[in-house]
Write a protein that holds these residues in place. Structure first.
Motif, PDB file in Angstrom:
ATOM      1  N   PRO A 198       0.834  -1.200   0.000  1.00  0.00           N
ATOM      2  CA  PRO A 198       0.000   0.000   0.000  1.00  0.00           C
ATOM      3  C   PRO A 198       0.870   1.252   0.000  1.00  0.00           C
ATOM      4  N   GLU A 199       0.332   2.327  -0.498  1.00  0.00           N
ATOM      5  CA  GLU A 199       1.078   3.586  -0.498  1.00  0.00           C
ATOM      6  C   GLU A 199       0.997   4.238   0.890  1.00  0.00           C
ATOM      7  N   PRO A 200       2.099   4.825   1.350  1.00  0.00           N
ATOM      8  CA  PRO A 200       2.106   5.470   2.673  1.00  0.00           C
ATOM      9  C   PRO A 200       1.476   6.854   2.615  1.00  0.00           C
ATOM     10  N   SER A 201       0.182   6.925   2.865  1.00  0.00           N
ATOM     11  CA  SER A 201      -0.538   8.187   2.706  1.00  0.00           C
ATOM     12  C   SER A 201      -1.237   8.646   3.979  1.00  0.00           C
ATOM     13  N   GLN A 202      -1.219   7.832   5.042  1.00  0.00           N
ATOM     14  CA  GLN A 202      -1.986   8.168   6.238  1.00  0.00           C
ATOM     15  C   GLN A 202      -1.174   9.006   7.225  1.00  0.00           C
ATOM     16  N   THR A 203      -1.904   9.796   7.998  1.00  0.00           N
ATOM     17  CA  THR A 203      -1.284  10.569   9.071  1.00  0.00           C
ATOM     18  C   THR A 203      -1.033   9.666  10.274  1.00  0.00           C
ATOM     19  N   LEU A 204      -0.301  10.192  11.233  1.00  0.00           N
ATOM     20  CA  LEU A 204      -0.040   9.448  12.459  1.00  0.00           C
ATOM     21  C   LEU A 204      -1.349   9.116  13.181  1.00  0.00           C
ATOM     22  N   ARG A 205      -2.250  10.056  13.222  1.00  0.00           N
ATOM     23  CA  ARG A 205      -3.521   9.835  13.923  1.00  0.00           C
ATOM     24  C   ARG A 205      -4.329   8.736  13.250  1.00  0.00           C
ATOM     25  N   GLU A 206      -4.419   8.773  11.931  1.00  0.00           N
ATOM     26  CA  GLU A 206      -5.162   7.741  11.206  1.00  0.00           C
ATOM     27  C   GLU A 206      -4.521   6.358  11.411  1.00  0.00           C
ATOM     28  N   GLY A 207      -3.190   6.330  11.317  1.00  0.00           N
ATOM     29  CA  GLY A 207      -2.490   5.073  11.490  1.00  0.00           C
ATOM     30  C   GLY A 207      -2.603   4.521  12.894  1.00  0.00           C
ATOM     31  N   ALA A 208      -2.599   5.416  13.896  1.00  0.00           N
ATOM     32  CA  ALA A 208      -2.692   4.974  15.287  1.00  0.00           C
ATOM     33  C   ALA A 208      -4.029   4.293  15.557  1.00  0.00           C
ATOM     34  N   GLU A 209      -5.101   4.843  15.022  1.00  0.00           N
ATOM     35  CA  GLU A 209      -6.415   4.218  15.210  1.00  0.00           C
ATOM     36  C   GLU A 209      -6.447   2.833  14.578  1.00  0.00           C
ATOM     37  N   ALA A 210      -5.890   2.728  13.378  1.00  0.00           N
ATOM     38  CA  ALA A 210      -5.885   1.432  12.691  1.00  0.00           C
ATOM     39  C   ALA A 210      -4.980   0.434  13.402  1.00  0.00           C
ATOM     40  N   LEU A 211      -3.847   0.900  13.914  1.00  0.00           N
ATOM     41  CA  LEU A 211      -2.925  -0.002  14.620  1.00  0.00           C
ATOM     42  C   LEU A 211      -3.542  -0.471  15.934  1.00  0.00           C
ATOM     43  N   ARG A 212      -4.228   0.417  16.638  1.00  0.00           N
ATOM     44  CA  ARG A 212      -4.885   0.018  17.879  1.00  0.00           C
ATOM     45  C   ARG A 212      -5.887  -1.103  17.609  1.00  0.00           C
ATOM     46  N   ASP A 213      -6.730  -0.899  16.600  1.00  0.00           N
ATOM     47  CA  ASP A 213      -7.731  -1.916  16.268  1.00  0.00           C
ATOM     48  C   ASP A 213      -7.068  -3.207  15.798  1.00  0.00           C
ATOM     49  N   GLY A 214      -6.009  -3.079  14.988  1.00  0.00           N
ATOM     50  CA  GLY A 214      -5.352  -4.256  14.440  1.00  0.00           C
ATOM     51  C   GLY A 214      -4.657  -5.091  15.502  1.00  0.00           C
ATOM     52  N   LEU A 215      -3.909  -4.428  16.390  1.00  0.00           N
ATOM     53  CA  LEU A 215      -3.213  -5.162  17.448  1.00  0.00           C
ATOM     54  C   LEU A 215      -4.198  -5.782  18.435  1.00  0.00           C
ATOM     55  N   ARG A 216      -5.264  -5.059  18.709  1.00  0.00           N
ATOM     56  CA  ARG A 216      -6.286  -5.603  19.615  1.00  0.00           C
ATOM     57  C   ARG A 216      -6.875  -6.888  19.025  1.00  0.00           C
ATOM     58  N   ALA A 217      -7.175  -6.866  17.733  1.00  0.00           N
ATOM     59  CA  ALA A 217      -7.735  -8.054  17.086  1.00  0.00           C
ATOM     60  C   ALA A 217      -6.700  -9.174  16.997  1.00  0.00           C
TER      61      ALA A 217
END
Length: 602
Positions: A198-217
């Motif tokens: 994927p292309e690196p286009s997300q901000t830190l805030r957007e990525g943090a939300e996705a990482l939180r959900d991903g690691l939790r799952a």
């Protein structure tokens, strides 16, 4: 009969000659799946992990590993998929770590993970292509011998995408991360690419939300996959601390381990104790380093060889004790924070592009990192003006003078450069140089940018280490799983812009932002990382006799790759030589692996 420890499998094409290969299988197989023709398709031992099968249209889809998706949920995700490509898109983003096997249209497709924390290998056995989950298994089935060229490459500590198919055996090939092995009914094989970055286009805030959900799952998938107590490392580092709090949040029956290292300034124990105080109901096993066997204490003993050389050789005896103690309190799986560094704290190969795109910010970050990492002015300038593509960079790194250059304070390039140790012979340097030049001629990058390629290759290096840790842990009676190396987590991190993922002001800003509200704020303030340096040097000094004997009968010396005198001097006086810990461990890991492999073959 399954012993719940050793996991492996082999996949066979739907053809008549596959029957003779089936007869060569290891006798410890605990599971078998057959083609509709009645011929064997999948044979192996996946105890402690799930095998899930779903039939759709003209296909059968299997997942093998740690995941929480049910048969019905997977069937719904697959929908009306009719081709392997559609299946791969449908399972993308599923939480957990697993293999995907797809059978249909007279072929079978097998793939592991993008990070290579689960790997696939191929070989030709009696003229028929076979896929396996372990290189050593493929080598035994094919009667393959060790490849001296591959040993020379391992001697250089090389982890390059250009040689992603290389294994330690002749005519046994790895399937690169993001690719799949296809076995046809004619007994042939084909490797196809199923993933693109994927292309690196997300901000830190957007990525943090996705990482939180991903690691939790990801952690929840492990909790649901294990029927019993879950173990986890609580080293004091941010990666392991995050995994522990997520497992606790998911309701795991959790037992953690912490080792208090002896260096006066080591802060790991302090942070681990602080973290433990925030985990209610935690069962904890702690060790002073003196309570465990010394590092390198079994350097002269032989062990069952895993698929590749590994620096785990230094702490093998400690891991055995810790695994025994954890298994003694009922632990079925051990979670590790491995891979967190590679994904959330990669190198800064993006700096040159950042300087060109945003000069003020770029030069500010460049100055900070240059000061911290002690880069020379010439090397820093070269990084800024270097517009070489991947092939040209690899060709330059293949020069003999580059292979023996000390690179401890050097700006990053496309990959971590290959570096032969000071005890490498001229013949070893020449051989590695020739192999790399040949590889450079046909190399293609993982991403169009230097930073993108570097981040993916670094993640794969971490994934391969997780794969080695999983094998070593299984041999010691307690499998190890690394949630950071899951495909879903890798893709989340790759989507974040590199200048937001890594900066000079904050340590692991993405992970800290993701864990805020899960991990107490005080723990997120840590900006340091410690090691077991005192124990490392003490272990080498106290094992001088075994190390001298190792050099006297060294396989690397016999192969002509290592100079006995220089190697002996470095091992006898490690604190007198300006050699990195990684370089020393790489040589010891390779030498002991060669001895273990030889001992298994006689």
């Amino acid at each position: 009969m399954c012993n719940g420890i050793d996991g492996w499998f082999a996949v066979l094409a739907d053809c008549e000659p596959a029957g003779s290969i089936y007869e060569k299988r290891p006798r410890v197989a605990c599971g078998e799946v057959f083609h509709s023709s009645g011929r064997p398709m999948l044979v192996g031992c996946w105890c402690g992990e799930r095998l899930l099968e779903v039939r759709i249209k003209n296909m059968r889809v299997f997942l093998i590993g740690l995941f929480s998706v049910s048969s019905e949920e997977l069937r719904q995700r697959l929908g009306s998929a009719r081709r392997a490509e559609e299946v791969n898109r449908a399972v993308s983003g599923l939480a957990g770590s697993f293999y995907v096997i797809i059978s249909g249209d007279d072929r079978v497709q097998i793939r592991g993970t993008i990070s290579e924390s689960r790997r696939v290998f191929r070989a030709s056995v009696d003229g028929v292509a076979v896929g396996t989950s372990m290189a050593g298994l493929a080598a035994r089935l094919a009667g393959a011998k060790l490849d001296e060229n591959a040993i020379a490459l391992q001697f250089s500590s090389l982890s390059s995408w250009s040689l992603a198919e290389t294994t330690s055996w002749r005519d046994v090939y790895a399937v690169p991360g993001g690719s799949a092995l296809n076995l046809t009914s004619a007994g042939r094989s084909e490797v196809t690419r199923w993933w693109s970055a994927p292309e690196p286009s997300q901000t830190l805030r957007e990525g943090a939300e996705a990482l939180r959900d991903g690691l939790r799952a990801a952690v929840t998938a492990r909790v649901h996959s294990v029927n019993g107590v879950l173990a986890a490392d609580l080293s004091g580092g941010l990666d392991s601390t995050s995994i522990c709090f997520l497992a606790h949040e998911a309701g795991a029956g959790l037992v953690t381990t912490t080792i208090h290292w002896s260096a006066a300034g080591n802060e790991d124990g302090y942070w681990a104790d602080l973290a433990a105080s925030g985990l209610s109901g935690l069962e904890r096993i702690t060790y002073d380093s003196g309570q465990l066997p010394e590092l390198f204490s079994d350097i002269g003993q032989r062990h069952h060889a895993i698929d590749e050389p590994s620096p785990v050789v230094r702490e093998r005896s400690q891991l055995r004790v810790v695994s025994r103690d954890l298994a003694g309190v009922g632990a079925k799986l051990r979670l590790s924070g491995h891979g967190g560094d590679e994904l959330t704290n990669p190198d800064v190969a993006h700096l040159a592009a950042l300087v060109r795109r945003r000069p003020v910010k770029g030069f500010r970050e460049l100055a900070a990192f240059r000061s911290r990492e002690r880069w020379g002015a010439k090397e820093t300038w070269q990084m800024l003006i270097d517009q070489q593509g991947y092939r040209a960079w690899l060709t330059r790194m293949a020069r003999p003078a580059s292979l023996v250059a000390a690179r401890r304070f050097y700006p990053p390039g496309w990959e971590v450069p290959p570096e032969l140790p000071p005890w490498a012979t001229e013949s070893a340097v020449a051989l590695v140089s020739d192999i790399l030049r040949s590889a450079a001629d046909r190399a293609s990058a993982l991403h169009r940018t230097r930073s993108g390629h570097s981040r993916i290759n670094t993640a794969m290096r971490g994934g391969r280490m997780a794969w080695q840790l999983a094998q070593a842990g299984a041999q010691m009676g307690l499998p190890v799983s690394s949630p950071f190396c899951d495909d879903a987590i890798l893709e989340v991190c790759l989507r974040v812009r590199p200048d937001e993922l890594r900066n000079s002001r904050t340590y692991k800003p993405l992970l800290k932002a993701a864990m805020r509200g899960i991990v107490p704020d005080l723990l997120l303030e840590r900006e340091t990382k410690d090691h077991s340096g005192v124990e490392w040097y003490r272990g080498l000094r106290s094992r001088r006799r075994e190390l001298a004997e190792l050099v006297d009968d060294s396989i690397l010396v016999k192969l002509g790759f290592a100079d006995a005198g220089r190697l002996r001097r470095a091992l006898m006086n490690p604190d007198m030589h300006q050699v990195s810990v990684m370089t020393m461990e790489s040589t010891l890991g390779l030498e002991t692996w060669l001895r273990d492999t030889h001992a298994m073959s006689v």
